[in-house]
Design a protein around this motif. Structure first.
Motif, PDB file in Angstrom:
ATOM      1  N   LEU A  91       0.812  -1.204   0.000  1.00 33.58           N
ATOM      2  CA  LEU A  91       0.000   0.000   0.000  1.00 33.58           C
ATOM      3  C   LEU A  91       0.854   1.266   0.000  1.00 33.58           C
ATOM      4  O   LEU A  91       0.495   2.258  -0.611  1.00 33.58           O
ATOM      5  CB  LEU A  91      -0.939  -0.006   1.212  1.00 33.58           C
ATOM      6  N   GLY A  92       1.980   1.209   0.715  1.00 33.36           N
ATOM      7  CA  GLY A  92       2.820   2.396   0.818  1.00 33.36           C
ATOM      8  C   GLY A  92       2.236   3.395   1.793  1.00 33.36           C
ATOM      9  O   GLY A  92       1.034   3.415   2.049  1.00 33.36           O
ATOM     10  N   GLY A  93       3.107   4.202   2.361  1.00 34.83           N
ATOM     11  CA  GLY A  93       2.631   5.199   3.305  1.00 34.83           C
ATOM     12  C   GLY A  93       3.771   6.040   3.828  1.00 34.83           C
ATOM     13  O   GLY A  93       4.936   5.642   3.773  1.00 34.83           O
ATOM     14  N   PRO A  94       3.457   7.218   4.326  1.00 32.01           N
ATOM     15  CA  PRO A  94       4.495   8.108   4.843  1.00 32.01           C
ATOM     16  C   PRO A  94       5.081   7.581   6.151  1.00 32.01           C
ATOM     17  O   PRO A  94       4.497   6.693   6.781  1.00 32.01           O
ATOM     18  CB  PRO A  94       3.736   9.423   5.067  1.00 32.01           C
ATOM     19  N   PRO A  95       6.208   8.121   6.576  1.00 34.49           N
ATOM     20  CA  PRO A  95       6.801   7.690   7.846  1.00 34.49           C
ATOM     21  C   PRO A  95       5.853   7.971   9.004  1.00 34.49           C
ATOM     22  O   PRO A  95       5.073   8.924   8.985  1.00 34.49           O
ATOM     23  CB  PRO A  95       8.070   8.550   7.950  1.00 34.49           C
ATOM     24  N   GLY A 118       7.765   2.985   7.730  1.00 29.80           N
ATOM     25  CA  GLY A 118       7.010   3.435   6.567  1.00 29.80           C
ATOM     26  C   GLY A 118       7.243   2.481   5.414  1.00 29.80           C
ATOM     27  O   GLY A 118       8.074   1.571   5.485  1.00 29.80           O
ATOM     28  N   ASP A 119       6.515   2.659   4.348  1.00 34.80           N
ATOM     29  CA  ASP A 119       6.665   1.828   3.171  1.00 34.80           C
ATOM     30  C   ASP A 119       6.689   2.739   1.936  1.00 34.80           C
ATOM     31  O   ASP A 119       5.666   3.338   1.596  1.00 34.80           O
ATOM     32  CB  ASP A 119       5.498   0.829   3.075  1.00 34.80           C
ATOM     33  N   GLY A 167       9.036   8.399  -0.114  1.00 33.82           N
ATOM     34  CA  GLY A 167       8.326   8.965  -1.262  1.00 33.82           C
ATOM     35  C   GLY A 167       6.928   9.463  -0.961  1.00 33.82           C
ATOM     36  O   GLY A 167       6.326  10.171  -1.783  1.00 33.82           O
ATOM     37  N   PHE A 168       6.396   9.151   0.210  1.00 38.74           N
ATOM     38  CA  PHE A 168       5.034   9.548   0.561  1.00 38.74           C
ATOM     39  C   PHE A 168       4.974  10.737   1.525  1.00 38.74           C
ATOM     40  O   PHE A 168       3.907  11.260   1.793  1.00 38.74           O
ATOM     41  CB  PHE A 168       4.281   8.364   1.176  1.00 38.74           C
ATOM     42  N   GLY A 169       6.127  11.127   2.048  1.00 43.49           N
ATOM     43  CA  GLY A 169       6.111  12.261   2.966  1.00 43.49           C
ATOM     44  C   GLY A 169       7.278  12.213   3.942  1.00 43.49           C
ATOM     45  O   GLY A 169       8.225  11.436   3.778  1.00 43.49           O
ATOM     46  N   SER A 170       7.205  13.054   4.951  1.00 39.97           N
ATOM     47  CA  SER A 170       8.269  13.106   5.953  1.00 39.97           C
ATOM     48  C   SER A 170       7.673  13.445   7.321  1.00 39.97           C
ATOM     49  O   SER A 170       6.546  13.947   7.417  1.00 39.97           O
ATOM     50  CB  SER A 170       9.326  14.145   5.583  1.00 39.97           C
ATOM     51  N   MET A 171       8.435  13.187   8.361  1.00 45.60           N
ATOM     52  CA  MET A 171       8.015  13.546   9.715  1.00 45.60           C
ATOM     53  C   MET A 171       9.272  13.751  10.560  1.00 45.60           C
ATOM     54  O   MET A 171      10.352  13.262  10.227  1.00 45.60           O
ATOM     55  CB  MET A 171       7.130  12.470  10.327  1.00 45.60           C
TER      56      MET A 171
END
Length: 237
Positions: free
Chosen positions: A6-10, A36-37, A85-89
């Motif tokens: 599915l993928g997802g942000p950290p 994350g993925d 690739g989906f975001g950062s935190m």
């Protein structure tokens, strides 16, 4: 865990204790428990500066940051930034460095996002903060022999914080501070001698936390051409 495919942000994978304390000379590891993925890449910053291989006592590990032989200047705000690739935190830490001079002053308190919290009676506590940062911007100060310099660390907090001064990481004695103990937030160095050169650190602390600032003082020997007079109190060598 993040579902495969599915993928997802950290995101945070474990509990983080944002306020950490360590004694001078010890080793500490700040964790960055993110997942994350795809798995995120991490980088660390201290007080807005990126930590890199040139920081010899610092080692960036896969799951955290290791600091060896901790010095007083290591205190501050640390951020682990995790990105995919989906975001950062960001994972934030406040590191407090303590030694024998401040042991017993530090206590564990409920965590707050800005260093403030309320106890069971509703009283508002606040960790120390410098109230005149504009007067603290000049941290490297050169003065000729015989002159004087004032080092300011004016701060506020609740409870009202205490302050201690160190030279080259060693507490100044009451005799060395002398009359300056009457001026709580200022260290006034008079009639400077070459041996007064060094790093002067103010430590401001209360039950909620601790902050510090370091000034580098360089006492310059005054060389005078033969037959030339100098200002009173400045010695020619």
């Amino acid at each position: 865990m993040v579902q495969r495919g599915l993928g997802g942000p950290p995101r945070i994978a474990d509990k983080v204790i944002h306020r950490q304390s360590v004694r001078l000379g010890r080793t500490i590891k700040l964790l960055c428990p993110v997942e994350g993925d795809p798995p995120p890449l991490t980088m660390w910053m201290k007080d807005g500066r990126t930590i890199h291989s040139g920081w010899t006592r610092f080692r960036v590990l896969q799951q955290g940051l290791k600091i060896k032989e901790v010095e007083s200047d290591d205190a501050g705000t640390y951020i682990c930034k995790a990105t995919n690739g989906f975001g950062s935190m960001n994972v934030n830490y406040t590191l407090i460095v303590i030694d024998d001079a401040s042991s017993g002053k530090d206590s564990q308190v409920p965590e707050g996002s800005n260093g403030e919290y309320e106890d069971h009676s509703g009283k508002q506590w606040a960790r120390p903060r410098f109230t005149q940062p504009a007067k603290m911007r000049r941290r490297v100060i050169a003065r000729p022999v015989g002159s004087s310099v004032r080092l300011k660390c004016v701060a506020s907090g609740n409870p009202r914080p205490d302050i201690t001064w160190l030279k080259d990481n060693k507490p100044l004695t009451p005799q060395e501070i002398g009359e300056n103990k009457k001026k709580k937030w200022t260290l006034n160095l008079k009639n400077l001698k070459p041996e007064d050169s060094g790093k002067y650190t103010c430590r401001v602390f209360n039950r909620v936390g601790e902050i510090n600032a370091t000034y580098k003082v360089e006492v310059i020997r005054k060389y005078c051409p033969l037959g030339h007079s100098t200002k009173i109190g400045v010695h020619c060598q």
